[in-house]
Design an enzyme around this catalytic site. Structure first.
Site, short mmCIF file in Angstrom:
data_model
loop_
_atom_site.label_atom_id
_atom_site.label_comp_id
_atom_site.label_asym_id
_atom_site.label_seq_id
_atom_site.Cartn_x
_atom_site.Cartn_y
_atom_site.Cartn_z
N LYS A 22 0.84 -1.21 0.00
CA LYS A 22 0.00 0.00 0.00
C LYS A 22 0.87 1.26 0.00
O LYS A 22 0.63 2.19 -0.76
CB LYS A 22 -0.90 0.00 1.24
N ASN A 23 1.90 1.26 0.86
CA ASN A 23 2.70 2.48 1.01
C ASN A 23 3.63 2.74 -0.18
O ASN A 23 4.21 3.83 -0.28
CB ASN A 23 3.51 2.44 2.31
N CYS A 117 -4.00 12.78 13.85
CA CYS A 117 -4.57 11.46 13.59
C CYS A 117 -4.35 10.62 14.83
O CYS A 117 -3.72 11.07 15.78
CB CYS A 117 -3.95 10.82 12.36
N ARG A 122 1.77 14.31 13.73
CA ARG A 122 2.19 14.12 12.34
C ARG A 122 2.12 15.37 11.47
O ARG A 122 1.31 15.48 10.55
CB ARG A 122 1.36 13.00 11.69
N ASP A 305 5.36 0.26 11.97
CA ASP A 305 4.11 -0.34 11.49
C ASP A 305 3.97 -1.82 11.88
O ASP A 305 2.92 -2.42 11.63
CB ASP A 305 3.99 -0.21 9.96
N ARG A 397 -8.27 -0.36 5.30
CA ARG A 397 -7.46 0.67 4.66
C ARG A 397 -6.19 0.07 4.07
O ARG A 397 -5.65 0.59 3.09
CB ARG A 397 -7.04 1.74 5.69
C1 UD1 Z 1 4.80 6.68 6.48
C2 UD1 Z 1 3.90 5.50 6.29
C3 UD1 Z 1 3.39 4.99 7.64
C4 UD1 Z 1 4.55 4.72 8.58
C5 UD1 Z 1 5.49 5.92 8.66
C6 UD1 Z 1 6.75 5.65 9.45
C7 UD1 Z 1 2.95 5.94 4.11
C8 UD1 Z 1 1.74 6.28 3.32
N1 UD1 Z 1 2.78 5.90 5.45
O1 UD1 Z 1 4.02 7.71 7.07
O2 UD1 Z 1 2.64 3.78 7.43
O3 UD1 Z 1 4.06 4.45 9.88
O4 UD1 Z 1 5.89 6.33 7.33
O5 UD1 Z 1 7.44 4.59 8.89
O6 UD1 Z 1 4.00 5.68 3.57
N2 UD1 Z 1 7.42 14.29 10.76
C9 UD1 Z 1 7.52 15.62 11.05
N3 UD1 Z 1 7.39 16.54 10.04
C10 UD1 Z 1 7.14 16.17 8.76
C11 UD1 Z 1 7.03 14.81 8.46
C12 UD1 Z 1 7.19 13.89 9.49
O7 UD1 Z 1 7.74 16.00 12.21
O8 UD1 Z 1 7.01 17.04 7.89
C13 UD1 Z 1 7.60 13.27 11.83
C14 UD1 Z 1 6.33 12.47 12.10
O9 UD1 Z 1 5.47 13.13 12.98
C15 UD1 Z 1 6.90 11.19 12.66
C16 UD1 Z 1 8.19 11.02 11.89
O10 UD1 Z 1 8.52 12.30 11.38
O11 UD1 Z 1 7.18 11.33 14.02
C17 UD1 Z 1 8.15 10.03 10.74
O12 UD1 Z 1 6.98 10.24 9.98
P1 UD1 Z 1 6.90 9.98 8.41
O13 UD1 Z 1 8.02 9.11 7.97
O14 UD1 Z 1 6.72 11.27 7.73
O15 UD1 Z 1 5.54 9.16 8.30
P2 UD1 Z 1 4.58 9.21 7.08
O16 UD1 Z 1 5.34 9.48 5.85
O17 UD1 Z 1 3.42 10.07 7.40
#
Ligand code: UD1
Length: 417
Positions: A22-23, A117, A122, A305, A397
């Site tokens: 999915k990701n 969420c 996030r 995850d 999902r």
């Molecule tokens: C993706 C995955 C999700 C997985 C996560 C971590 C998808 C669609 N989803 O989510 O299933 O749990 O990676 O492996 O691929 N952060 C910030 N600022 C930002 C972006 C991130 O502070 O602009 C922080 C987040 O709050 C979190 C960490 O960085 O604590 C990692 O998050 P991130 O890798 O961005 O997760 P997603 O990409 O949302």
């Protein structure tokens, strides 16, 4: 609302096929916004998040249709709207992945802010800082983020932390920027590498995906491509964890062992037998489960995850273990439900202390997010009696036909509408 009824205990035995990730599929679908030509994506999982993104893409002028195992995406009608409305974004945070491609291709995008969420705040500040570094003007107004630029310009940008969708968003913007972009402290997840492979097939020039530094040479246009999405390491890892949990014997077909290495190494330490066979990855267990401490971290560390699923495993291990969640600040929401089933868990901010083995008994439990739902299903597999997992829409999902796959492995699980 659908729910799962599970009668335990179960012992899983047999072969299960990994679905497409999915990701990895989500950014691949979003990449269709970068070209006027069709994209053909094989092994896109049929899950709710994908249906949500297809609806959003349609709204943005990209149609999609499923032909056998291949999803075809192509411009449909007038590509007029550059806006991802709240109604579509609120159900799926990853909708934010349209931001980079829309900006790069149409010079403008307006996307509803995803907001909080279940598993933490996030923010998307790093996505926006990366786009700003490429020359975009960013405005936050009325709950929307608006980005604008005539033509993006290559630049050097360092992410404050490795973010998966952040890296993907900025990468998709940089492929059409003028000149060279160097992205530092990038996420190294296999899904980022898969996206880079797709973009390269479309004509992008990218080096270093899978490393901390990615270098992109911008091109003027991207074209059609055919691409097969990688296997879902989280889905596959869930079934392999269930095999170890139930004292079962399961072969996972079609997955890449390297992508699952952090989990497989743990399962060996826990006393499971892990081997690579001609059919796939086999996990079996006959002896006792040994407790092991766990720390989640970005790839190549143990994936957040799979943390919830691993917690169920530790409730059945003989002794004490600790889980430290370092990626998200609020990702133990499954723990109270496990405790209602008899698990012995103490939560202290980002630490969970688990004492096992604790016999679990079937109960009515409520899923709160995608991976928490999988954890409760696993708990139901080893619990005595009937477990009813409510709010299965979270599970839908990201897991393709989970009840069918579990039934094929011998589990007594049923979806009730
Ligand atoms: C993706 C995955 C999700 C997985 C996560 C971590 C998808 C669609 N989803 O989510 O299933 O749990 O990676 O492996 O691929 N952060 C910030 N600022 C930002 C972006 C991130 O502070 O602009 C922080 C987040 O709050 C979190 C960490 O960085 O604590 C990692 O998050 P991130 O890798 O961005 O997760 P997603 O990409 O949302």
């Amino acid at each position: 609302m659908d729910r799962f009824h599970i009668v335990g205990p179960n012992r899983l035995k047999g072969t299960v096929q990994a679905s497409g990730a999915k990701n990895a599929a989500l950014p691949a679908l979003a990449a269709s916004l970068l070209t006027d030509e069709p994209l053909y994506l094989d092994r896109v999982p049929q899950v709710r998040d994908i249906r949500t993104l297809r609806r959003l893409l349609e709204h943005l002028g990209v149609g999609s249709k499923q032909n056998g195992s291949v999803l075809e995406l192509a411009p449909a009608g007038e590509a007029s709207l550059d806006e991802a409305p709240y109604d579509l974004v609120k159900t799926m945070r990853a909708s934010v992945l349209v931001l980079g491609p829309l900006l790069a291709r149409r010079g403008h995008a307006r996307v509803s802010l995803p907001g909080g969420c279940a598993i933490g705040v996030r923010p998307i500040d790093q996505h926006l800082a990366g786009l700003e570094a490429l020359g975009a003007k960013v405005r936050l107004e009325h709950g929307y983020v608006e980005v604008q630029s005539r033509r993006l310009t290559g630049s050097r940008f360092r992410f404050a932390m490795p973010t998966v969708t952040g890296t993907e968003n900025v990468l998709m913007a940089a492929v059409l920027a003028q000149g060279t972009t160097i992205l530092e402290n990038c996420a190294r997840e296999p899904e980022v590498v898969d996206l880079a492979r797709l973009l390269s097939s479309m004509g992008a020039q990218i080096e270093g995906a899978g490393n901390e530094t990615i270098e992109i040479q911008g091109v003027d246009r991207l074209g059609s491509a055919r691409h097969t999405i990688i296997a879902d390491r989280i889905e596959g890892g869930t079934y392999l964890t269930a095999a170890a949990l139930t004292g079962g014997d399961v072969v996972l077909e079609g997955a890449n062992p390297a992508d699952l290495a952090p989990l497989l190494e743990k399962l060996v330490e826990n006393g499971a037998e892990v081997s690579e066979t001609a059919q796939g990855i086999r996990v079996a267990r006959t002896g006792a489960l040994k407790p092991r401490d766990l720390l989640t971290s970005p790839h190549p560390g143990f994936p957040t995850d799979l943390q919830a699923q691993y917690m169920v495993l530790m409730t059945q291990a003989e002794g004490k273990s600790t889980i430290c969640e370092t990626v998200f600040e609020n990702r133990f929401q499954h723990a109270p439900e496990l405790m209602r089933m008899g698990a012995d868990i103490q939560i202290d901010t980002s630490y969970a202390r688990i004492s096992g083995p604790a016999p679990l008994s079937g109960a009515h439990v409520m899923a709160t997010d995608l991976r928490a739902s999988a954890c409760l299903v696993l708990a139901g597999l080893v619990a005595q009696g009937e477990t009813v997992v409510q709010r299965i829409y979270h599970l839908d999902r990201g897991y393709e036909g989970m009840e069918l796959k579990l039934q094929a492995l011998g589990a007594r699980v049923e979806r009730v509408s």
